[in-house]
Design an enzyme around this catalytic site. Structure first.
Site, short mmCIF file in Angstrom:
data_model
loop_
_atom_site.label_atom_id
_atom_site.label_comp_id
_atom_site.label_asym_id
_atom_site.label_seq_id
_atom_site.Cartn_x
_atom_site.Cartn_y
_atom_site.Cartn_z
N LYS A 274 0.85 -1.21 0.00
CA LYS A 274 0.00 0.00 0.00
C LYS A 274 0.88 1.25 0.00
CE LYS A 274 -0.25 -0.06 5.04
NZ LYS A 274 -0.98 -0.61 6.20
N TYR B 144 13.33 31.86 1.36
CA TYR B 144 12.10 32.58 1.70
C TYR B 144 12.09 32.95 3.18
CZ TYR B 144 9.85 31.08 -2.68
OH TYR B 144 9.50 30.87 -3.98
C1 LIG Z 1 -0.19 -1.52 6.93
C2 LIG Z 1 -0.74 -2.76 7.46
C3 LIG Z 1 0.10 -3.85 7.74
C4 LIG Z 1 1.61 -3.78 7.69
O1 LIG Z 1 2.09 -3.20 8.88
P1 LIG Z 1 3.67 -3.01 9.10
O2 LIG Z 1 3.78 -2.50 10.49
O3 LIG Z 1 4.10 -2.00 8.10
O4 LIG Z 1 4.31 -4.33 8.87
C5 LIG Z 1 -0.50 -5.04 8.11
N1 LIG Z 1 -1.84 -5.13 8.23
C6 LIG Z 1 -2.67 -4.10 7.98
C7 LIG Z 1 -4.15 -4.27 8.14
C8 LIG Z 1 -2.15 -2.87 7.61
O5 LIG Z 1 -2.98 -1.84 7.39
#
Ligand SMILES: *Cc1c(COP(=O)(O)O)cnc(C)c1O
Length: 343
Positions: free
Chosen positions: A5, A236
């Site tokens: 993601k 700036y």
């Molecule tokens: C983002 C996410 C993960 C991964 O978590 P990490 O701490 O980055 O390993 C796992 N499960 C769900 C539901 C998530 O949203």
């Protein structure tokens, strides 16, 4: 399941997916768009959409064979309608609320969801999962273990209702590293996949033989060199003033790119293997750094914003701390449009 993601935590969704395609069994994304993008690029692996797909877009998810998280009854009903129409099957993962109080089905509602799924012959239960609230934030796992107990209670309930659960899953990086009892049939590897620790606490608690190496470096080039006089200001708002003759390098990176504006007068970069402080405010597309003490810098010399150069390193954690956030946010906000190069 590799969690890709947020543009693979800023590392580049498609690039990362191509590298991992042969090495993992699943991809986890947050949005329909990410799932569709993977499919468009020819990724055939199972994909779980962890976020929310609007009812009017469910059709697309089903067409492209994306599995998705379910925590609303109307989604199950709509999915059944669509799938029935096309004589297709829909694969869902029930997301169980065990304490994060984000999306999820509360424990006392699970059986009614199971009842609904049973009434929907085109909807297949592929998984049941939950997510921990503070497993990376503390050395005290008691709340996580309470969540785990609720999860086990739920999976027993579901199975007693004569529903098979092909994939039970709970573990994010911190859980994977520290608590094998959270692993079940699948784990959801996010931040540590990219060589970053979920937190200082997890790093402290992990076994000494576990070593993580960040896979990402962020680089740019010098686009102009100039020498300014004592008493001149830079940037700036004129927030930085030269207390001596100063050599400045201009770099084509700014807050649009994900180089947070809070790094104004506080960030540092690597040039010629040495640290050069950011002087003045971070602009939308540029920063200026002080290279007075670094000899022989030339136009288009490589500059490291994140990663190693020579013996020195700038870590994501260093920059995240300066910005008042965590490594997750810092890398995931590196602008989508910057080219990612696989080495
Ligand atoms: C983002 C996410 C993960 C991964 O978590 P990490 O701490 O980055 O390993 C796992 N499960 C769900 C539901 C998530 O949203």
């Amino acid at each position: 399941m590799a969690i890709v993601k947020a543009n693979a935590y800023g590392h580049g969704l498609i690039l990362v997916a191509r590298v991992l395609e042969q090495k993992v069994d699943w991809f986890g994304v947050t949005s329909l768009e990410e799932g569709l993008h993977l499919r468009k690029q020819g990724i055939k692996l199972p994909i779980l959409v962890l976020g929310y797909i609007p009812l009017s877009y469910l059709e697309q998810a089903i067409k492209e064979d994306l599995s998705f998280a379910v925590y609303n009854r109307s989604v199950i009903k709509k999915a059944e309608q669509i799938a029935k129409n096309w004589s297709k099957k829909v694969k869902i993962h029930l997301k169980i609320e065990t304490g994060l109080n984000r999306q999820g089905i509360r424990v006392n509602e699970v059986l009614s969801f199971v009842g609904l799924v049973k009434k929907c012959p085109s909807v297949l239960l592929e998984g049941v999962y939950t997510h921990f609230a503070n497993i990376e934030d503390t050395l005290d796992p008691s709340f996580a273990m309470e969540q785990l107990r609720s999860f086990r209670q739920v999976t027993k309930m579901v199975e007693s209702a004569k529903m098979k659960i092909p994939f039970k899953h709970t573990a994010c990086s911190a859980a994977i590293i520290l608590f094998p009892q959270t692993h079940f049939d699948m784990v959801r590897l996010g931040i540590s996949l990219y060589g970053l620790w979920p937190s200082k606490e997890v790093k402290m608690a992990a076994k000494e033989n576990l070593n993580l190496e960040p896979v990402l470096a962020w680089k740019t080039k010098v686009i102009q060199l100039k020498q300014i006089k004592k008493g001149e200001s830079v940037g700036y708002g004129r927030t930085w003033w030269a207390s001596r003759v100063t050599k400045i390098a201009v770099l084509p990176v700014g807050y649009f790119d994900g180089y947070d504006r809070k790094l104004s007068n506080s960030g540092r970069v690597l040039v010629g293997g040495k640290f050069a402080p950011v002087v003045g405010r971070v602009c939308m597309n540029m920063i200026m750094v002080d290279i007075t003490k670094i000899p022989n810098v030339s136009l288009e010399d490589e500059v490291v914003l994140l990663g190693r150069q020579g013996k020195n390193e700038i870590t994501t954690e260093e920059l995240a701390e300066k910005v008042g956030t965590i490594n997750y946010e810092f890398v995931s906000r590196i602008n989508l449009t910057l080219p990612r190069i696989l080495i």
